[in-house]
Design an enzyme around this catalytic site. Structure first.
Site, short mmCIF file in Angstrom:
data_model
loop_
_atom_site.label_atom_id
_atom_site.label_comp_id
_atom_site.label_asym_id
_atom_site.label_seq_id
_atom_site.Cartn_x
_atom_site.Cartn_y
_atom_site.Cartn_z
N HIS A 151 -5.81 71.70 32.45
CA HIS A 151 -4.86 70.90 33.13
C HIS A 151 -5.05 69.31 32.31
O HIS A 151 -5.77 69.20 31.29
CB HIS A 151 -5.18 70.43 34.61
CG HIS A 151 -6.45 69.70 35.00
ND1 HIS A 151 -7.08 68.55 34.41
CD2 HIS A 151 -7.43 70.55 35.65
CE1 HIS A 151 -8.19 68.38 34.96
NE2 HIS A 151 -8.53 69.44 35.66
N CYS A 159 -13.04 72.28 35.49
CA CYS A 159 -12.06 72.66 34.71
C CYS A 159 -12.23 72.38 33.32
O CYS A 159 -13.21 71.88 32.69
CB CYS A 159 -10.86 72.00 35.44
SG CYS A 159 -10.39 72.44 37.13
#
Length: 263
Positions: A151, A159
């Site tokens: 992202h 992440c």
């Protein structure tokens, strides 16, 4: 009316009104702004054409923790994959090694397949897609975790984060792959470039056997310039040994034999 009650009533009504306005503004940021449909730039289209590819051709993403790089590879008209572009990963979590459990603040490693259902056009981090953790291998080892994404926003809690401008392009590349009729694209999440030298330099790591297993898959890609079909048996990855869609392996069962002997 009691003067001490009136101001409190007015305040609560005003606060409620403001909360509705704020929520509406947040919703409009993520719903209907079509950020997920922003077209690829003319420069990106030109670069794809120059390498003998197009937006609808399949792609592979490779991420290297140690050097904080994300590569996008595209299939060319020759049938082979070629490197399209390298992006800087501005944030990832934890250290070299796989993710084990929910909340360990560790970015995963392994082979994953991203499908249209894993695309997240309403992300709080501008745009994102789920890498597909836990996959069949992770589940065989009892590993847990949710919402492991690539992202924007350069923030990471497990992440892989890039800038907003970068995720706009990466997301659009993925979107166009699906628009071209492809069912998924492969993501290889790796600790470092899987060279013999790097494997030897990390031979004392408790993750050494896991990384050696991953290298079997990356070697196939390096040799053939094709993403390998991966599956899991004996709680380890195997590559190009079966069609995982029509003939999936038992992750705890024996691995199939191959020409020249057992896997």
């Amino acid at each position: 009316m009691n003067e001490t009650i009136m101001p409190h009533f007015v305040f609560r009504a005003f606060a409620l009104l403001m909360s509705v306005i704020v929520l509406s503004a947040c919703s409009s940021q993520f719903v209907g702004d079509n950020r997920h449909m922003v077209p690829l730039s003319p420069d990106t289209l030109q670069r794809l054409a120059a390498m003998g590819s197009s937006p609808s051709e399949p792609m592979v993403i490779r991420v290297y923790k140690q050097t904080s790089e994300l590569e996008v590879w595209k299939r060319t008209y020759t049938g082979s994959y070629a490197l399209f572009k390298t992006y800087e990963v501005c944030n990832w979590s934890g250290e070299l090694g796989p993710k084990f459990r929910e909340g360990d603040y560790q970015s995963p490693e392994g082979f994953y397949d991203v499908t249209p259902a894993l695309m997240n056009p309403k992300s709080s981090y501008w745009l994102s897609f789920n890498v597909g953790f836990p996959n069949k291998f992770d589940e065989a080892w009892g590993r847990t975790g949710t919402n492991l994404m690539i992202h924007g926003d350069c923030k990471s809690v497990g992440c892989y984060a890039v800038t907003d401008d970068q995720i706009k392009e990466i997301y659009a590349l993925a979107r166009e792959v699906f628009s071209g009729g492809n069912r998924s694209f492969q993501v290889q999440l790796l600790p470092f470039r899987m060279t013999d030298a790097n494997i030897s330099a990390n031979a004392s790591s408790p993750h050494a056997s896991f990384w050696t297993n991953l290298k079997e898959g990356t070697d196939v890609f390096e040799r053939t310039r094709q993403p390998p079909d991966w599956d899991v048996c004996e709680k380890r990855y195997v590559f190009n040994r079966n069609d995982p869609r029509t003939n999936p392996l038992d992750p705890f069962g024996a691995c199939p034999s191959v020409a020249g002997g057992p896997v």
